[in-house]
Design a protein around this motif. Structure first.
Motif, PDB file in Angstrom:
ATOM      1  N   LEU A   1      41.433  32.434  44.237  1.00 49.21           N
ATOM      2  CA  LEU A   1      40.321  32.078  45.107  1.00 49.21           C
ATOM      3  C   LEU A   1      40.050  33.209  46.086  1.00 49.21           C
ATOM      4  CD1 LEU A   1      38.252  29.961  46.155  1.00 49.21           C
ATOM      5  CD2 LEU A   1      40.032  29.229  47.779  1.00 49.21           C
ATOM      6  N   SER A   2      38.826  33.714  46.038  1.00 51.98           N
ATOM      7  CA  SER A   2      38.393  34.736  46.989  1.00 51.98           C
ATOM      8  C   SER A   2      37.520  34.082  48.049  1.00 51.98           C
ATOM      9  CB  SER A   2      37.591  35.826  46.256  1.00 51.98           C
ATOM     10  OG  SER A   2      36.923  36.652  47.187  1.00 51.98           O
ATOM     11  N   ARG A   3      37.891  34.282  49.294  1.00 51.80           N
ATOM     12  CA  ARG A   3      37.073  33.852  50.421  1.00 51.80           C
ATOM     13  C   ARG A   3      37.261  34.861  51.555  1.00 51.80           C
ATOM     14  NH1 ARG A   3      34.740  31.293  47.320  1.00 51.80           N
ATOM     15  NH2 ARG A   3      34.185  29.092  47.306  1.00 51.80           N
ATOM     16  N   PRO A   4      36.262  34.982  52.453  1.00 56.08           N
ATOM     17  CA  PRO A   4      36.404  35.904  53.581  1.00 56.08           C
ATOM     18  C   PRO A   4      37.590  35.526  54.461  1.00 56.08           C
ATOM     19  CG  PRO A   4      34.130  35.162  53.344  1.00 56.08           C
ATOM     20  CD  PRO A   4      34.951  34.308  52.435  1.00 56.08           C
ATOM     21  N   ARG A   5      38.009  36.449  55.301  1.00 56.61           N
ATOM     22  CA  ARG A   5      39.109  36.169  56.229  1.00 56.61           C
ATOM     23  C   ARG A   5      38.700  35.055  57.196  1.00 56.61           C
ATOM     24  NH1 ARG A   5      37.942  38.736  61.049  1.00 56.61           N
ATOM     25  NH2 ARG A   5      36.169  40.159  60.922  1.00 56.61           N
ATOM     26  N   ARG A   6      39.684  34.379  57.736  1.00 58.41           N
ATOM     27  CA  ARG A   6      39.517  33.274  58.679  1.00 58.41           C
ATOM     28  C   ARG A   6      38.662  32.149  58.110  1.00 58.41           C
ATOM     29  NH1 ARG A   6      42.046  34.798  63.400  1.00 58.41           N
ATOM     30  NH2 ARG A   6      42.424  32.565  63.376  1.00 58.41           N
ATOM     31  N   PHE A   7      38.780  31.925  56.814  1.00 58.78           N
ATOM     32  CA  PHE A   7      37.988  30.877  56.165  1.00 58.78           C
ATOM     33  C   PHE A   7      38.840  29.692  55.737  1.00 58.78           C
ATOM     34  CE2 PHE A   7      33.581  31.830  55.776  1.00 58.78           C
ATOM     35  CZ  PHE A   7      33.012  30.760  55.112  1.00 58.78           C
ATOM     36  N   GLY A   8      40.117  29.673  56.106  1.00 53.54           N
ATOM     37  CA  GLY A   8      40.964  28.517  55.801  1.00 53.54           C
ATOM     38  C   GLY A   8      41.825  28.669  54.563  1.00 53.54           C
ATOM     39  N   LYS A   9      41.962  29.890  54.040  1.00 56.25           N
ATOM     40  CA  LYS A   9      42.775  30.074  52.841  1.00 56.25           C
ATOM     41  C   LYS A   9      44.246  29.783  53.104  1.00 56.25           C
ATOM     42  CE  LYS A   9      41.596  34.392  52.078  1.00 56.25           C
ATOM     43  NZ  LYS A   9      40.696  34.653  53.236  1.00 56.25           N
TER      44      LYS A   9
ATOM     45  N   THR B   1      45.355  33.744  46.732  1.00 55.33           N
ATOM     46  CA  THR B   1      44.143  33.887  47.519  1.00 55.33           C
ATOM     47  C   THR B   1      44.043  35.316  48.027  1.00 55.33           C
ATOM     48  OG1 THR B   1      45.088  33.375  49.691  1.00 55.33           O
ATOM     49  CG2 THR B   1      44.395  31.514  48.312  1.00 55.33           C
ATOM     50  N   GLY B   2      42.827  35.701  48.352  1.00 53.53           N
ATOM     51  CA  GLY B   2      42.608  37.034  48.876  1.00 53.53           C
ATOM     52  C   GLY B   2      41.143  37.223  49.194  1.00 53.53           C
ATOM     53  N   VAL B   3      40.790  38.443  49.481  1.00 58.02           N
ATOM     54  CA  VAL B   3      39.408  38.773  49.776  1.00 58.02           C
ATOM     55  C   VAL B   3      38.686  39.245  48.534  1.00 58.02           C
ATOM     56  CG1 VAL B   3      37.915  40.378  51.059  1.00 58.02           C
ATOM     57  CG2 VAL B   3      39.805  39.241  52.212  1.00 58.02           C
ATOM     58  N   THR B   4      39.333  40.108  47.747  1.00 60.37           N
ATOM     59  CA  THR B   4      38.648  40.687  46.613  1.00 60.37           C
ATOM     60  C   THR B   4      39.594  40.886  45.442  1.00 60.37           C
ATOM     61  OG1 THR B   4      37.179  42.485  45.922  1.00 60.37           O
ATOM     62  CG2 THR B   4      39.037  43.080  47.309  1.00 60.37           C
ATOM     63  N   LYS B   5      39.025  41.287  44.320  1.00 63.56           N
ATOM     64  CA  LYS B   5      39.812  41.562  43.122  1.00 63.56           C
ATOM     65  C   LYS B   5      40.077  43.066  43.024  1.00 63.56           C
ATOM     66  CE  LYS B   5      37.418  38.029  40.408  1.00 63.56           C
ATOM     67  NZ  LYS B   5      36.696  37.791  39.156  1.00 63.56           N
ATOM     68  N   PHE B   6      41.260  43.416  42.595  1.00 65.81           N
ATOM     69  CA  PHE B   6      41.581  44.820  42.390  1.00 65.81           C
ATOM     70  C   PHE B   6      41.954  45.055  40.926  1.00 65.81           C
ATOM     71  CE2 PHE B   6      41.810  44.844  46.907  1.00 65.81           C
ATOM     72  CZ  PHE B   6      41.566  46.155  47.288  1.00 65.81           C
ATOM     73  N   GLY B   7      41.406  46.106  40.364  1.00 62.66           N
ATOM     74  CA  GLY B   7      41.750  46.460  38.999  1.00 62.66           C
ATOM     75  C   GLY B   7      43.125  47.092  38.943  1.00 62.66           C
ATOM     76  N   LYS B   8      43.624  47.260  37.751  1.00 57.25           N
ATOM     77  CA  LYS B   8      44.903  47.909  37.492  1.00 57.25           C
ATOM     78  C   LYS B   8      46.080  47.118  38.052  1.00 57.25           C
ATOM     79  CE  LYS B   8      42.558  52.383  37.680  1.00 57.25           C
ATOM     80  NZ  LYS B   8      42.454  53.684  38.371  1.00 57.25           N
ATOM     81  N   VAL B   9      45.862  45.878  38.387  1.00 62.24           N
ATOM     82  CA  VAL B   9      46.943  44.982  38.800  1.00 62.24           C
ATOM     83  C   VAL B   9      46.985  43.863  37.771  1.00 62.24           C
ATOM     84  CG1 VAL B   9      47.831  43.468  40.602  1.00 62.24           C
ATOM     85  CG2 VAL B   9      46.576  45.533  41.218  1.00 62.24           C
ATOM     86  N   SER B  10      48.162  43.544  37.275  1.00 63.65           N
ATOM     87  CA  SER B  10      48.259  42.672  36.110  1.00 63.65           C
ATOM     88  C   SER B  10      47.651  41.296  36.332  1.00 63.65           C
ATOM     89  CB  SER B  10      49.723  42.520  35.693  1.00 63.65           C
ATOM     90  OG  SER B  10      50.454  41.886  36.715  1.00 63.65           O
TER      91      SER B  10
ATOM     92  N   ASP C   1      34.185  53.249  42.682  1.00 65.38           N
ATOM     93  CA  ASP C   1      32.788  53.675  42.617  1.00 65.38           C
ATOM     94  C   ASP C   1      31.818  52.507  42.745  1.00 65.38           C
ATOM     95  OD1 ASP C   1      33.472  52.488  40.257  1.00 65.38           O
ATOM     96  OD2 ASP C   1      32.381  53.902  38.970  1.00 65.38           O
ATOM     97  N   GLN C   2      32.313  51.327  43.072  1.00 67.18           N
ATOM     98  CA  GLN C   2      31.449  50.153  43.117  1.00 67.18           C
ATOM     99  C   GLN C   2      31.782  49.311  44.341  1.00 67.18           C
ATOM    100  OE1 GLN C   2      28.805  48.324  43.078  1.00 67.18           O
ATOM    101  NE2 GLN C   2      28.608  48.514  40.871  1.00 67.18           N
ATOM    102  N   PRO C   3      31.104  49.551  45.482  1.00 69.59           N
ATOM    103  CA  PRO C   3      31.441  48.803  46.695  1.00 69.59           C
ATOM    104  C   PRO C   3      30.882  47.385  46.751  1.00 69.59           C
ATOM    105  CG  PRO C   3      29.673  50.350  47.167  1.00 69.59           C
ATOM    106  CD  PRO C   3      30.082  50.583  45.735  1.00 69.59           C
ATOM    107  N   ILE C   4      29.873  47.062  45.926  1.00 65.33           N
ATOM    108  CA  ILE C   4      29.201  45.768  46.034  1.00 65.33           C
ATOM    109  C   ILE C   4      30.153  44.580  45.885  1.00 65.33           C
ATOM    110  CG2 ILE C   4      27.443  44.249  45.044  1.00 65.33           C
ATOM    111  CD1 ILE C   4      26.387  46.502  46.768  1.00 65.33           C
ATOM    112  N   PRO C   5      31.056  44.553  44.887  1.00 65.83           N
ATOM    113  CA  PRO C   5      31.946  43.384  44.780  1.00 65.83           C
ATOM    114  C   PRO C   5      32.769  43.131  46.033  1.00 65.83           C
ATOM    115  CG  PRO C   5      32.039  44.692  42.779  1.00 65.83           C
ATOM    116  CD  PRO C   5      31.248  45.489  43.769  1.00 65.83           C
ATOM    117  N   VAL C   6      33.330  44.189  46.613  1.00 62.30           N
ATOM    118  CA  VAL C   6      34.183  43.981  47.784  1.00 62.30           C
ATOM    119  C   VAL C   6      33.358  43.627  49.018  1.00 62.30           C
ATOM    120  CG1 VAL C   6      34.308  46.389  48.571  1.00 62.30           C
ATOM    121  CG2 VAL C   6      36.203  44.857  49.008  1.00 62.30           C
TER     122      VAL C   6
END
Length: 518
Positions: A42-50, A192-201, A330-335
């Protein structure tokens, strides 16, 4: 009078329930989540109750039925099973050295190993984690629940440091890979976190991890919906309105303008930022609360490194593939989207395109203000006073004073932006005029051939055209040739036509010409 104790900053479910803090019941959704799957992100912004969500799940999986008395799940769950819970909170660390992450993981593993023991040959963090999961399952006779809070914190803090990111990825890839190899011992896992990162299993290998971030069914899992606001806080709203000498309707509109507007799925109702909303209800004051708790420095690093056009943030268009994509340098939009600084504002079903924008006034004004020190020579203390002076000069009909001050915003433009000076120049102008626009009415160009900028106050209208490595005369000529001022000729306010030239050589505004009309 409302006697609610607002759970501001409370991330522990047991503390919330035992000490009388008010809880917006999310347990029906939690029950559905647990009963319908096993592995989630689950991705949600910080201070959102995660963090509170994970703490609630921890209490549930530990069978602490008494904490759920009177909540929806009490009637839904018939079999309260106590099972091992491995709760990892990566939000607690400061990740600025190669061994920072190792220390946090090692501390968590040591606590678990005190309970479940150690195994022979478990020499790496991943092997130790695997051993803990296996022994916890065998010793308890129940499969394990794994909860990871802010899984991406180390990677976010290491943005801009490729070597450090590589170290963290090399650590996290096998560690999170345990979730796949130990499937038979795991009942449930939520990261939970803010965004997805590639190269992590977690995302490149663990293909059975379901991403809840854009699921319509779980939009209300974190945050507060308009329905929940009025069903839980109606008395509070009336008291708030009275305290601020506002009507109930005016207050609701103001709260919506400032804190609502998060759309994680197209065509769904907006979600309020719970941290900001609860602070406003408690203090009976509408203010910027979200930015008081942290600064998105990692996001600014992304924007600057990619020479991102800040004006696009106000009306970005992209596809679901991009919104759901794994983070890339090279792609800031997702984050940007997943961090909560942009949200879904519209959806073109025919072409499958999402229109993004700032969710609300708190985010827009706070974020633009935060950018000032990173794009100009003014620090965060000086910047508000400079903007105040800008606005006063615009309101007073003093464009020359305004542009002299604007020159100072471009002073000492760093050489490292010379490779994309035009974008830097555009971004600084966007920041300044966006901030001015919070106190005046501004219109930005909407398509090729439209005037660069129109600023309106109670007494004046400014029609501006900007050139890079041209002349101010050419800018003025374009205003006349394309009749940009025509729509305002019948307006009673005084009109100024302004041509501005920006020089790549001086890296500053070189010349401006102001022509007053009528």
């Amino acid at each position: 009078m409302s006697n609610k104790i607002y759970p501001i900053g409370i991330q522990n479910f047991e503390k919330l329930r035992k000490e009388g803090y008010y809880y917006v019941d999310k347990t029906a959704l939690i029950y559905r989540l647990v009963k319908s799957g096993s592995y989630y992100f689950l991705s949600r912004p910080r201070r959102f109750g995660k963090s509170l969500l994970l703490s609630t799940l921890k209490a549930y999986f530990q069978g602490e039925k008494e904490l759920f008395e009177g909540l929806a799940i009490e009637a839904l769950e018939k079999d309260w099973v106590r099972r091992p819970v491995l709760h990892l909170d990566l939000n607690i660390g400061k990740y600025d050295a190669p061994d920072s992450l190792d220390k946090i993981l090692n501390e968590a593993l040591m606590k678990w190993e005190i309970i479940y023991g150690t195994g022979v040959g478990e020499s790496t963090l991943a092997l130790r984690f695997k051993g803990v999961v296996e022994r916890a399952c065998m010793q308890s006779g129940e499969r394990v629940a794994i909860l990871v809070d802010e899984y991406d914190k180390p990677l976010l803090q290491a943005i801009g440091n490729e070597e450090l990111q590589r170290e963290y990825r090399n650590t996290l890839k096998p560690f999170y890979g345990v979730l796949k190899t130990m499937d038979g011992c795991i009942k449930f896992a939520l990261l939970t976190g803010v965004t997805k990162f590639g190269k992590v299993s977690v995302f490149s290998d663990l293909n059975n991890l379901e991403d809840l971030s854009m699921w319509n069914e779980y939009v209300e899992l974190c945050g507060i919906s308009n329905r929940e606001l009025h069903s839980h806080f109606e008395e509070d709203l009336h008291e708030f309105a009275k305290a601020r000498n506002m009507t109930y309707k005016e207050l609701c509109a103001k709260l919506k303008e400032w804190y609502d507007g998060y759309h994680f799925v197209e065509n769904t109702e907006g979600i309020y930022n719970p941290f900001s909303l609860l602070n406003a209800l408690k203090r009976r004051e509408i203010n910027s609360y979200w930015f008081e708790t942290g600064t998105p420095t990692y996001l600014v690093e992304l924007l600057k490194r990619n020479h991102y056009d800040l004006e696009r943030m106000a009306n970005e268009e992209t596809s679901s593939d991009v919104l759901n994509s794994i983070y890339g340098d090279d792609q800031p939009i997702p984050v940007i989207f997943q961090s909560g600084y942009l949200t879904i504002k519209g959806y073109d079903k025919e072409f499958g395109l999402y229109r993004l924008g700032f969710p609300n006034k708190e985010v827009e004004e706070g974020f633009i203000s935060f950018l000032v020190p990173y794009y100009t020579r003014f620090n965060k203390i000086e910047a508000p006073f400079e903007i105040q002076k800008f606005v006063r000069e615009i309101r007073a009909g003093q464009p020359d004073a305004f542009f002299k001050r604007l020159q100072s915003f471009f002073a000492d433009t760093p050489y490292e932006v010379a490779s994309d000076l035009e974008r830097h120049y555009q971004n600084v102008l966007f920041i300044v005029f966006k901030l001015v626009g919070f106190y005046t009415e501004t219109e930005y160009r909407t398509s090729e051939g439209r005037v660069d900028l129109v600023v309106k106050t109670a007494d004046y209208i400014y029609v501006m055209e900007f050139k890079l490595n041209g002349t101010a005369e050419e800018a003025l000529q374009q205003i006349d040739d394309k009749r940009y001022a025509l729509p305002f000729e019948t307006d009673s306010r005084k009109l100024f036509k302004i041509g501005v030239n920006f020089s790549a050589k001086t890296r500053n505004i070189e010349q401006w010409i102001v022509i007053p009309e009528k």
